[in-house]
Scaffold this motif. Structure first.
Motif, PDB file in Angstrom:
ATOM      1  N   PRO A   1       0.783  -0.952   0.107  1.00 36.12           N
ATOM      2  CA  PRO A   1      -0.113   0.185  -0.082  1.00 36.12           C
ATOM      3  C   PRO A   1       0.731   1.128   0.011  1.00 36.12           C
ATOM      4  O   PRO A   1       1.769   1.294   0.592  1.00 36.12           O
ATOM      5  N   ASP A   2       0.305   2.257  -0.743  1.00 35.29           N
ATOM      6  CA  ASP A   2       0.785   3.496  -0.670  1.00 35.29           C
ATOM      7  C   ASP A   2       0.670   4.163   0.775  1.00 35.29           C
ATOM      8  O   ASP A   2      -0.587   4.123   1.195  1.00 35.29           O
ATOM      9  N   LEU A   3       1.759   4.365   1.487  1.00 34.19           N
ATOM     10  CA  LEU A   3       1.640   4.640   2.759  1.00 34.19           C
ATOM     11  C   LEU A   3       0.729   6.181   3.227  1.00 34.19           C
ATOM     12  O   LEU A   3       0.551   6.552   4.273  1.00 34.19           O
TER      13      LEU A   3
ATOM     14  N   THR B   1      -1.750   7.104   0.896  1.00 34.01           N
ATOM     15  CA  THR B   1      -3.156   7.137   0.396  1.00 34.01           C
ATOM     16  C   THR B   1      -3.855   5.864   0.681  1.00 34.01           C
ATOM     17  O   THR B   1      -4.999   5.799   0.817  1.00 34.01           O
ATOM     18  N   GLY B   2      -3.034   4.737   1.123  1.00 34.68           N
ATOM     19  CA  GLY B   2      -3.671   3.386   1.273  1.00 34.68           C
ATOM     20  C   GLY B   2      -3.679   2.796   0.100  1.00 34.68           C
ATOM     21  O   GLY B   2      -4.211   1.444   0.285  1.00 34.68           O
ATOM     22  N   LYS B   3      -3.559   3.160  -1.104  1.00 32.54           N
ATOM     23  CA  LYS B   3      -4.035   2.726  -2.368  1.00 32.54           C
ATOM     24  C   LYS B   3      -2.997   1.593  -2.570  1.00 32.54           C
ATOM     25  O   LYS B   3      -1.719   1.943  -2.511  1.00 32.54           O
ATOM     26  N   VAL B   4      -3.255   0.468  -3.187  1.00 30.09           N
ATOM     27  CA  VAL B   4      -2.296  -0.484  -3.674  1.00 30.09           C
ATOM     28  C   VAL B   4      -2.402  -0.629  -5.176  1.00 30.09           C
ATOM     29  O   VAL B   4      -3.541  -0.597  -5.702  1.00 30.09           O
ATOM     30  N   ILE B   5      -1.401  -0.299  -5.813  1.00 26.81           N
ATOM     31  CA  ILE B   5      -1.240  -0.191  -6.986  1.00 26.81           C
ATOM     32  C   ILE B   5      -1.533  -1.646  -7.642  1.00 26.81           C
ATOM     33  O   ILE B   5      -1.222  -2.898  -6.985  1.00 26.81           O
ATOM     34  N   SER B   6      -2.125  -1.977  -8.968  1.00 26.19           N
ATOM     35  CA  SER B   6      -2.462  -3.016  -9.428  1.00 26.19           C
ATOM     36  C   SER B   6      -1.171  -3.935 -10.093  1.00 26.19           C
ATOM     37  O   SER B   6      -0.171  -3.262 -10.107  1.00 26.19           O
ATOM     38  N   HIS B   7      -1.312  -5.264  -9.834  1.00 21.63           N
ATOM     39  CA  HIS B   7      -0.106  -5.867 -10.391  1.00 21.63           C
ATOM     40  C   HIS B   7       0.118  -5.375 -11.921  1.00 21.63           C
ATOM     41  O   HIS B   7       1.337  -5.382 -12.406  1.00 21.63           O
ATOM     42  N   ALA B   8      -0.863  -5.420 -12.582  1.00 20.21           N
ATOM     43  CA  ALA B   8      -0.740  -5.033 -14.135  1.00 20.21           C
ATOM     44  C   ALA B   8       0.211  -3.529 -14.295  1.00 20.21           C
ATOM     45  O   ALA B   8       1.260  -3.587 -15.054  1.00 20.21           O
TER      46      ALA B   8
ATOM     47  N   GLU C   1       0.776 -12.063  -2.761  1.00 18.47           N
ATOM     48  CA  GLU C   1      -0.280 -10.959  -3.223  1.00 18.47           C
ATOM     49  C   GLU C   1       0.714  -9.609  -3.293  1.00 18.47           C
ATOM     50  O   GLU C   1       0.547  -8.816  -4.119  1.00 18.47           O
ATOM     51  N   ASP C   2       1.639  -9.456  -2.396  1.00 19.05           N
ATOM     52  CA  ASP C   2       2.469  -8.103  -2.398  1.00 19.05           C
ATOM     53  C   ASP C   2       3.637  -8.107  -3.469  1.00 19.05           C
ATOM     54  O   ASP C   2       4.577  -7.394  -3.233  1.00 19.05           O
TER      55      ASP C   2
ATOM     56  N   PHE D   1      12.910   6.833   1.287  1.00 19.39           N
ATOM     57  CA  PHE D   1      13.115   5.274   1.213  1.00 19.39           C
ATOM     58  C   PHE D   1      12.666   4.871   2.530  1.00 19.39           C
ATOM     59  O   PHE D   1      12.290   3.580   2.719  1.00 19.39           O
ATOM     60  N   PHE D   2      12.743   5.586   3.819  1.00 24.02           N
ATOM     61  CA  PHE D   2      12.497   4.833   5.086  1.00 24.02           C
ATOM     62  C   PHE D   2      11.034   4.449   5.198  1.00 24.02           C
ATOM     63  O   PHE D   2      10.631   3.302   5.719  1.00 24.02           O
ATOM     64  N   PRO D   3       9.930   5.242   4.980  1.00 25.01           N
ATOM     65  CA  PRO D   3       8.726   4.647   5.297  1.00 25.01           C
ATOM     66  C   PRO D   3       8.164   3.358   4.504  1.00 25.01           C
ATOM     67  O   PRO D   3       7.752   2.455   5.359  1.00 25.01           O
ATOM     68  N   SER D   4       8.580   3.037   3.105  1.00 29.85           N
ATOM     69  CA  SER D   4       8.081   1.979   2.792  1.00 29.85           C
ATOM     70  C   SER D   4       9.060   0.830   3.156  1.00 29.85           C
ATOM     71  O   SER D   4       8.747  -0.394   2.999  1.00 29.85           O
ATOM     72  N   THR D   5      10.315   1.028   3.341  1.00 31.70           N
ATOM     73  CA  THR D   5      11.162   0.079   3.904  1.00 31.70           C
ATOM     74  C   THR D   5      10.709  -0.310   5.227  1.00 31.70           C
ATOM     75  O   THR D   5      10.747  -1.505   5.362  1.00 31.70           O
ATOM     76  N   GLN D   6      10.572   0.438   6.143  1.00 33.19           N
ATOM     77  CA  GLN D   6      10.000   0.148   7.594  1.00 33.19           C
ATOM     78  C   GLN D   6       8.875  -0.758   7.361  1.00 33.19           C
ATOM     79  O   GLN D   6       8.758  -1.763   8.035  1.00 33.19           O
ATOM     80  N   TYR D   7       7.682  -0.342   6.618  1.00 35.17           N
ATOM     81  CA  TYR D   7       6.453  -1.172   6.295  1.00 35.17           C
ATOM     82  C   TYR D   7       6.772  -2.539   5.950  1.00 35.17           C
ATOM     83  O   TYR D   7       6.357  -3.652   6.692  1.00 35.17           O
TER      84      TYR D   7
END
Length: 352
Positions: A13-15, A17-24, A53-54, A250-256
């Motif tokens: 998830p985008d930290l 917006t909470g949106k998850v980009i589609s696989h495509a 899934e991720d 880089f930190f937020p998504s790495t921490q997630y």
């Protein structure tokens, strides 16, 4: 000194917006990233295989093939192919096809994989984890050596003098061994005379130097030429115009991602303090402005002996524009600094 990028095509998830980009959409982004990496002069791009899934990269060869016809020079590799749960015949065919499309730029990076989702998905038992890898690697190398194959193993139906096609442009098709630092896998790569990739994603990279020496000893003992073999690093990192910007982005998504995996595997919580410690010269995170990241890669080359560096970016989902900028800086600013300094250092070492 070869420099490139690796990705697992993550879709967390985008930290903000909470949106998850589609696989495509993420797969299409990665193709754009590979094309950019080629245009800025990087040497290699790797796509890892995952079955959850991720991550959107269950079929690296297909993603790499999509980029192959749009690129000219960059080498295209899996990072890794989970060979324990794959059919070696199909793996060879897929990457020989990629080799044809790219006109001789395909590579296979074979590993056990640190994720186990592929085992129940394809009907394999985890108790056979090591045995499956050893048998499948032996078959893969046998297919690489000979157009016609006869084979009998413990986990796959026998093959009786059957041809495996297409044959690759490269002879032999490069096969690497990926390792998280297991001495047995390092020795196996050396004995087989295969190039080695070390996942250096934690602790202090200099701790891997004894493994590089162990690999070289195994290479020499088996009678192979070490000058023809490469030792690579796969390491997390991110580049921006300033070090502060790189760290904060880089930190937020790495921490997630690290905390999500940590819950699955029993790791301690990943904190900003841990992150910042790993950004120091001796740490395993390659995060900063171009000069900072170049200095760390040079340090790795001089103190560990790495001759190919692959920056794993992003970790978790980050804005595509930020990832593209990081790749641009890696190719246009970091790589020239590293190559120049390594060339000077090697010239001094040789006494020229």
């Amino acid at each position: 000194m070869e420099i490139g990028v690796s990705t697992f095509v993550e879709t967390t998830p985008d930290l903000k917006t909470g949106k998850v980009i589609s696989h495509a959409e993420r797969i299409r982004e990665v193709v754009e990233e590979i094309v950019l990496a080629d245009s800025v002069g990087l040497d290699v791009f790797g796509v890892g295989e995952h079955h959850r899934e991720d991550f959107a990269s269950s079929s690296p060869a297909v993603i790499l093939s999509a980029a192959a016809s749009q690129t000219r020079n960059i080498r295209l590799t899996s990072a890794v192919t989970v060979l324990s749960s794959a059919d070696p015949v199909r793996v060879f065919q897929d990457f020989a096809t990629l080799d044809a499309i790219s006109n001789g730029r395909a590579e296979i990076m074979a590993g056990r994989g640190s994720f186990i989702e592929s085992f129940p998905l394809f009907g394999f038992d985890l108790k056979d984890y090591d045995e499956l890898f050893e048998e499948n690697l032996a078959l893969l190398l046998k297919i690489r050596e000979s157009e016609k194959v006869s084979w009998k193993g413990g986990h796959r139906p026998a093959i009786h003098n059957r041809g495996v096609y297409p044959r690759p442009v490269q002879d032999p098709l490069p096969v690497w061994i990926g390792s998280g630092g297991n001495s047995e896998s390092v020795i196996r790569a050396g004995v087989l005379g295969l190039p080695l990739v070390l996942a250096i994603i934690g602790g202090m990279p200099v701790q891997f130097e004894p493994l590089v020496q162990l690999y070289k000893k195994a290479v020499a003992h088996a009678g192979h030429d070490i000058s023809k073999l490469t030792v690579a690093s796969h390491s997390h990192g991110f580049i921006a115009d300033t070090t502060e910007e790189a760290a904060d982005k880089f930190f937020p998504s790495t921490q997630y991602v690290m905390n999500k995996l940590g819950k699955e595997r029993g790791w301690s919580p990943y904190t900003r303090g841990s992150f910042d410690m790993a950004r120091t010269l001796e740490g395993a995170l390659y995060v900063g402005n171009p000069k900072t990241v170049a200095e760390k890669i040079i340090y790795l080359r001089k103190n560990v002996g790495i001759t190919r560096f692959m920056l794993h970016v992003p970790v978790g989902s980050m804005p595509h524009d930020d990832v593209m900028r990081a790749i641009e800086l890696l190719g246009k600013e970091v790589a020239p600094l590293v190559r120049s300094e390594v060339a000077k250092w090697e010239k001094q070492e040789s006494g020229e």
